[in-house]
Write an enzyme that holds these catalytic residues in place. Structure first.
Site, PDB file in Angstrom:
ATOM      1  N   VAL A  27     -10.817   2.972  -3.769  1.00 20.83           N
ATOM      2  CA  VAL A  27     -10.428   2.508  -5.105  1.00 20.83           C
ATOM      3  C   VAL A  27     -11.442   1.466  -5.562  1.00 20.83           C
ATOM      4  O   VAL A  27     -11.679   0.467  -4.866  1.00 20.83           O
ATOM      5  CB  VAL A  27      -9.004   1.919  -5.102  1.00 20.83           C
ATOM      6  CG1 VAL A  27      -8.637   1.416  -6.499  1.00 20.83           C
ATOM      7  CG2 VAL A  27      -7.992   2.963  -4.633  1.00 20.83           C
ATOM      8  N   ASN A  80     -12.972  -3.375   2.000  1.00 18.35           N
ATOM      9  CA  ASN A  80     -14.010  -2.358   2.105  1.00 18.35           C
ATOM     10  C   ASN A  80     -14.885  -2.390   0.867  1.00 18.35           C
ATOM     11  O   ASN A  80     -14.381  -2.527  -0.255  1.00 18.35           O
ATOM     12  CB  ASN A  80     -13.372  -0.969   2.229  1.00 18.35           C
ATOM     13  CG  ASN A  80     -12.623  -0.804   3.527  1.00 18.35           C
ATOM     14  OD1 ASN A  80     -13.119  -1.162   4.582  1.00 18.35           O
ATOM     15  ND2 ASN A  80     -11.409  -0.275   3.456  1.00 18.35           N
ATOM     16  N   HIS A  88     -10.123  -5.069  -3.565  1.00 17.14           N
ATOM     17  CA  HIS A  88      -8.807  -5.317  -2.974  1.00 17.14           C
ATOM     18  C   HIS A  88      -8.987  -5.790  -1.542  1.00 17.14           C
ATOM     19  O   HIS A  88      -9.862  -5.311  -0.825  1.00 17.14           O
ATOM     20  CB  HIS A  88      -7.917  -4.068  -3.014  1.00 17.14           C
ATOM     21  CG  HIS A  88      -8.588  -2.818  -2.541  1.00 17.14           C
ATOM     22  ND1 HIS A  88      -9.503  -2.121  -3.315  1.00 17.14           N
ATOM     23  CD2 HIS A  88      -8.495  -2.137  -1.373  1.00 17.14           C
ATOM     24  CE1 HIS A  88      -9.932  -1.073  -2.648  1.00 17.14           C
ATOM     25  NE2 HIS A  88      -9.342  -1.058  -1.452  1.00 17.14           N
ATOM     26  N   ASP A 127       0.850  -1.191   0.000  1.00 17.23           N
ATOM     27  CA  ASP A 127       0.000   0.000   0.000  1.00 17.23           C
ATOM     28  C   ASP A 127       0.886   1.242   0.000  1.00 17.23           C
ATOM     29  O   ASP A 127       1.899   1.310   0.702  1.00 17.23           O
ATOM     30  CB  ASP A 127      -0.918   0.000   1.229  1.00 17.23           C
ATOM     31  CG  ASP A 127      -2.057   0.989   1.086  1.00 17.23           C
ATOM     32  OD1 ASP A 127      -3.211   0.549   0.933  1.00 17.23           O
ATOM     33  OD2 ASP A 127      -1.791   2.219   1.123  1.00 17.23           O
ATOM     34  N   ILE A 128       0.496   2.231  -0.784  1.00 15.41           N
ATOM     35  CA  ILE A 128       1.287   3.452  -0.932  1.00 15.41           C
ATOM     36  C   ILE A 128       1.254   4.307   0.342  1.00 15.41           C
ATOM     37  O   ILE A 128       2.129   5.137   0.571  1.00 15.41           O
ATOM     38  CB  ILE A 128       0.773   4.259  -2.160  1.00 15.41           C
ATOM     39  CG1 ILE A 128       1.855   5.141  -2.736  1.00 15.41           C
ATOM     40  CG2 ILE A 128      -0.496   5.022  -1.837  1.00 15.41           C
ATOM     41  CD1 ILE A 128       1.500   5.725  -4.091  1.00 15.41           C
TER      42      ILE A 128
HETATM   43  P1  AMP Z   1      -9.841   1.416   0.337  1.00 16.98           P
HETATM   44  O1  AMP Z   1     -10.175   2.560   1.246  1.00 16.98           O
HETATM   45  O2  AMP Z   1     -10.144   0.077   0.943  1.00 16.98           O
HETATM   46  O3  AMP Z   1     -10.420   1.587  -1.038  1.00 16.98           O
HETATM   47  O4  AMP Z   1      -8.260   1.430   0.203  1.00 16.98           O
HETATM   48  C1  AMP Z   1      -7.564   1.886  -0.931  1.00 16.98           C
HETATM   49  C2  AMP Z   1      -6.101   1.772  -0.609  1.00 16.98           C
HETATM   50  O5  AMP Z   1      -5.358   1.912  -1.798  1.00 16.98           O
HETATM   51  C3  AMP Z   1      -5.582   2.832   0.360  1.00 16.98           C
HETATM   52  O6  AMP Z   1      -5.025   2.177   1.511  1.00 16.98           O
HETATM   53  C4  AMP Z   1      -4.533   3.579  -0.459  1.00 16.98           C
HETATM   54  O7  AMP Z   1      -3.433   3.996   0.316  1.00 16.98           O
HETATM   55  C5  AMP Z   1      -4.146   2.531  -1.494  1.00 16.98           C
HETATM   56  N1  AMP Z   1      -3.588   3.056  -2.739  1.00 16.98           N
HETATM   57  C6  AMP Z   1      -4.100   4.046  -3.516  1.00 16.98           C
HETATM   58  N2  AMP Z   1      -3.328   4.216  -4.611  1.00 16.98           N
HETATM   59  C7  AMP Z   1      -2.311   3.323  -4.508  1.00 16.98           C
HETATM   60  C8  AMP Z   1      -1.185   3.008  -5.327  1.00 16.98           C
HETATM   61  N3  AMP Z   1      -0.930   3.658  -6.467  1.00 16.98           N
HETATM   62  N4  AMP Z   1      -0.349   2.013  -4.919  1.00 16.98           N
HETATM   63  C9  AMP Z   1      -0.584   1.349  -3.757  1.00 16.98           C
HETATM   64  N5  AMP Z   1      -1.638   1.593  -2.953  1.00 16.98           N
HETATM   65  C10 AMP Z   1      -2.484   2.576  -3.320  1.00 16.98           C
END
Ligand code: AMP
Length: 131
Positions: free
Chosen positions: A100, A91, A104, A33-34
């Site tokens: 996103v 989520n 995931h 995760d970023i």
């Molecule tokens: P959610 O709130 O469950 O949709 O989590 C989305 C996750 O994606 C968050 O923890 C972000 O930090 C992660 N995220 C967003 N963009 C990226 C990326 N380019 N690479 C890795 N993780 C990401």
């Protein structure tokens, strides 16, 4: 909900955006995760175009569903998360703060992870226990 081919994880799957990969097979990709919320914070995503667990559980093939589940376990083993344990979380939608729109699973590890849900997220006096 219709799948958006330009969401950030679709771009990672196409190779249009980089990721810090930790595991990949025919059905899934796992990467860090970023914005990590724990010392280990990895996302495991299916390779198919599914918005959330809702679409995935309804529409994905049995092979895709088994493949994603296997990949979650394989990723945790790849990361060596045996001793202290880990948490897996997905989520879906507004109430769960899905950001996103590509399914995931988060894997969190590397520190005590606390209660499953933050008490602070509940209005004072809330009790969901059935009497
Ligand atoms: P959610 O709130 O469950 O949709 O989590 C989305 C996750 O994606 C968050 O923890 C972000 O930090 C992660 N995220 C967003 N963009 C990226 C990326 N380019 N690479 C890795 N993780 C990401």
């Amino acid at each position: 909900m219709e799948y958006d081919q330009n969401n950030v994880f679709a771009k990672i799957l196409r190779g249009d955006l980089p990721c810090d990969k930790v595991y990949e097979d025919d059905f899934a990709l796992a990467f860090r995760d970023i914005n990590p919320q724990a010392p280990v914070h990895v996302l495991v995503i299916p390779k198919g175009p599914y918005v959330s667990i809702d679409e995935f559980s309804a529409d994905a093939t049995a092979d895709e569903q088994a493949g994603l589940m296997r990949a979650i376990g394989a990723t945790a083993r790849e990361l060596g998360l045996t001793g202290g344990g880990y948490r897996v979380l997905a989520n879906k939608g507004r109430d769960a703060h899905q950001e996103v729109m590509h399914l995931h699973f988060h894997i969190f590890a590397g520190r005590p992870l606390g209660p499953m849900l933050e008490d602070g997220a509940l209005p004072p006096g809330t009790n969901y226990r059935r009497s």
